[in-house]
Design an enzyme around this catalytic site. Structure first.
Site, PDB file in Angstrom:
ATOM      1  CG  ASN A   9      -1.789   1.175   1.370  1.00 55.47           C
ATOM      2  OD1 ASN A   9      -1.858   2.005   0.456  1.00 55.47           O
ATOM      3  ND2 ASN A   9      -2.475   1.299   2.495  1.00 55.47           N
ATOM      4  CD1 TRP A  10       3.716   1.442  -2.787  1.00 56.21           C
ATOM      5  CD2 TRP A  10       3.508   2.526  -4.740  1.00 56.21           C
ATOM      6  NE1 TRP A  10       4.565   0.851  -3.700  1.00 56.21           N
ATOM      7  CE2 TRP A  10       4.456   1.489  -4.898  1.00 56.21           C
ATOM      8  CE3 TRP A  10       3.214   3.333  -5.834  1.00 56.21           C
ATOM      9  CZ2 TRP A  10       5.113   1.246  -6.114  1.00 56.21           C
ATOM     10  CZ3 TRP A  10       3.862   3.097  -7.039  1.00 56.21           C
ATOM     11  CH2 TRP A  10       4.797   2.070  -7.172  1.00 56.21           C
ATOM     12  CE  LYS A  11      -0.143   3.071   4.732  1.00 55.61           C
ATOM     13  NZ  LYS A  11       0.009   3.094   6.158  1.00 55.61           N
ATOM     14  CG  HIS A  94      -5.805   1.601   5.408  1.00 54.07           C
ATOM     15  ND1 HIS A  94      -5.329   2.563   6.256  1.00 54.07           N
ATOM     16  CD2 HIS A  94      -4.796   0.728   5.218  1.00 54.07           C
ATOM     17  CE1 HIS A  94      -4.060   2.282   6.557  1.00 54.07           C
ATOM     18  NE2 HIS A  94      -3.714   1.175   5.936  1.00 54.07           N
ATOM     19  CD  GLU A  96      -2.734   5.257   6.936  1.00 52.63           C
ATOM     20  OE1 GLU A  96      -2.770   5.320   5.699  1.00 52.63           O
ATOM     21  OE2 GLU A  96      -1.771   4.761   7.569  1.00 52.63           O
ATOM     22  CD  GLU A 164      -3.674  -2.825   7.350  1.00 51.45           C
ATOM     23  OE1 GLU A 164      -2.639  -3.210   6.814  1.00 51.45           O
ATOM     24  OE2 GLU A 164      -4.109  -1.673   7.255  1.00 51.45           O
ATOM     25  N   GLY A 170       2.416   2.099  10.740  1.00 57.90           N
ATOM     26  CA  GLY A 170       3.319   3.233  10.607  1.00 57.90           C
ATOM     27  C   GLY A 170       4.057   3.583  11.884  1.00 57.90           C
ATOM     28  CB  SER A 210       5.323  -1.918  11.778  1.00 56.91           C
ATOM     29  OG  SER A 210       4.875  -0.609  12.089  1.00 56.91           O
ATOM     30  N   GLY A 231       3.026  -1.173   4.250  1.00 58.58           N
ATOM     31  CA  GLY A 231       2.898   0.203   3.781  1.00 58.58           C
ATOM     32  C   GLY A 231       4.283   0.760   3.507  1.00 58.58           C
ATOM     33  N   GLY A 232       4.910   1.295   4.542  1.00 58.28           N
ATOM     34  CA  GLY A 232       6.225   1.932   4.403  1.00 58.28           C
ATOM     35  C   GLY A 232       7.239   1.085   3.641  1.00 58.28           C
TER      36      GLY A 232
HETATM   37  P1  PGA Z   1       2.944   0.264   7.577  1.00 58.67           P
HETATM   38  O1  PGA Z   1       1.473   0.411   6.961  1.00 58.67           O
HETATM   39  O2  PGA Z   1       3.533  -1.011   6.998  1.00 58.67           O
HETATM   40  O3  PGA Z   1       3.685   1.482   7.104  1.00 58.67           O
HETATM   41  O4  PGA Z   1       2.810   0.168   9.035  1.00 58.67           O
HETATM   42  C1  PGA Z   1       0.626  -0.694   6.897  1.00 58.67           C
HETATM   43  C2  PGA Z   1      -0.711  -0.308   6.366  1.00 58.67           C
HETATM   44  O5  PGA Z   1      -1.210   0.774   6.657  1.00 58.67           O
HETATM   45  O6  PGA Z   1      -1.323  -1.058   5.584  1.00 58.67           O
END
Ligand code: PGA
Length: 247
Positions: A9-11, A94, A96, A164, A170, A210, A231-232
């Site tokens: 997930n590049w966000k 998600h 976020e 999640e 994050g 993470s 994500g990251g």
């Molecule tokens: P993260 O994000 O790996 O940066 O913690 C995960 C996600 O939001 O899917």
């Protein structure tokens, strides 16, 4: 046997040229992998280019969000039908989206139904906050998110469930493999009761929060963790390829 699944997930990251450079590096790294479904979720602005750049490869695309209506006066939104022109998957629910944009279980349910109707597969995210975990409400929250999010969804064939934990996203503080496995098992039991044991055994449940090349191995070794949603780490082609190679 559930096929493994990794979605990056590049966000809200990457410009056109950054994404192009990513694909030219990443594509050869994963080209021989056929036992893992590989998905990238870029921002909308990159969908067209990513679609062309990944054509003929084993890399599929996901949108990070969509609107439940088919079309209309919804400034700034895109529909499931628009998403389906480029993507095979949609990330819905998600944390976020839930926390920064106020998405409720009801809204998430409408989006899931719209995406499924358009022929997209859904990566449906659930998870508890730190306060909810501390208050020992993890299972209650997750079962509510599942029953409301999947309300009137009859068939889970095109659903992937992502656990999640909000406190792990994050933050660099991943759930331990045991913590994640406990919730994944709970999700499988919940699905078994709400649908059937057969459906629950077929459902892929992936972990996000993470995930790194360092911790992926131990997480992905757990019997009920069928993949992950980094994500990251997914912003770096070598890291994402290492995570995919961790099974
Ligand atoms: P993260 O994000 O790996 O940066 O913690 C995960 C996600 O939001 O899917």
């Amino acid at each position: 046997m559930r096929k493994k699944f990794v979605a990056g997930n590049w966000k809200m990251n990457k410009t056109f040229y950054e994404a192009k450079a990513f694909v030219s590096f990443f594509r050869p790294l994963v080209k021989k992998i056929n036992d893992v479904d590989i998905v990238i979720a870029p921002p909308f602005t990159l969908m067209n280019m990513m679609y062309e750049a990944c054509r003929g490869s084993n890399i599929k695309l996901a949108v990070q969000n969509l609107h439940f209506e088919k079309q209309g006066a919804y400034t700034g939104e895109i529909s499931s039908l628009m998403a389906k022109e480029f993507a095979d998957y949609a990330i819905i629910g998600h944390s976020e989206r839930r926390h920064y944009f106020g998405e409720t279980d009801k809204l998430i349910n409408k989006k899931i139904i719209s995406a499924l109707d358009a022929g997209l597969s859904v990566i449906f995210c659930v998870g508890e906050t730190q306060d909810q975990r501390d208050a020992k409400n993890t299972k209650k929250i997750i079962s509510e998110q599942i029953s409301e999010g999947l309300d009137s969804v009859k068939n889970l064939k095109n659903i992937i469930l992502a656990y999640e934990p909000v406190w792990a996203i994050g933050t660099g503080k991943s759930a331990t493999p045991e913590q994640a496995e406990e919730v994944h098992l709970f999700i499988r039991d919940t699905i078994s009761k709400a649908y059937s044991e057969t459906e629950s055994k077929k459902l892929r449940i992936i972990y996000g929060g993470s995930v790194t090349p360092e911790n992926a191995c131990t997480l992905l070794r757990m019997p009920n963790i069928d993949g992950c949603l980094p994500g990251g780490a997914s912003l770096y082609p070598d890291k994402l390829a290492k995570i995919i190679a961790s099974f």
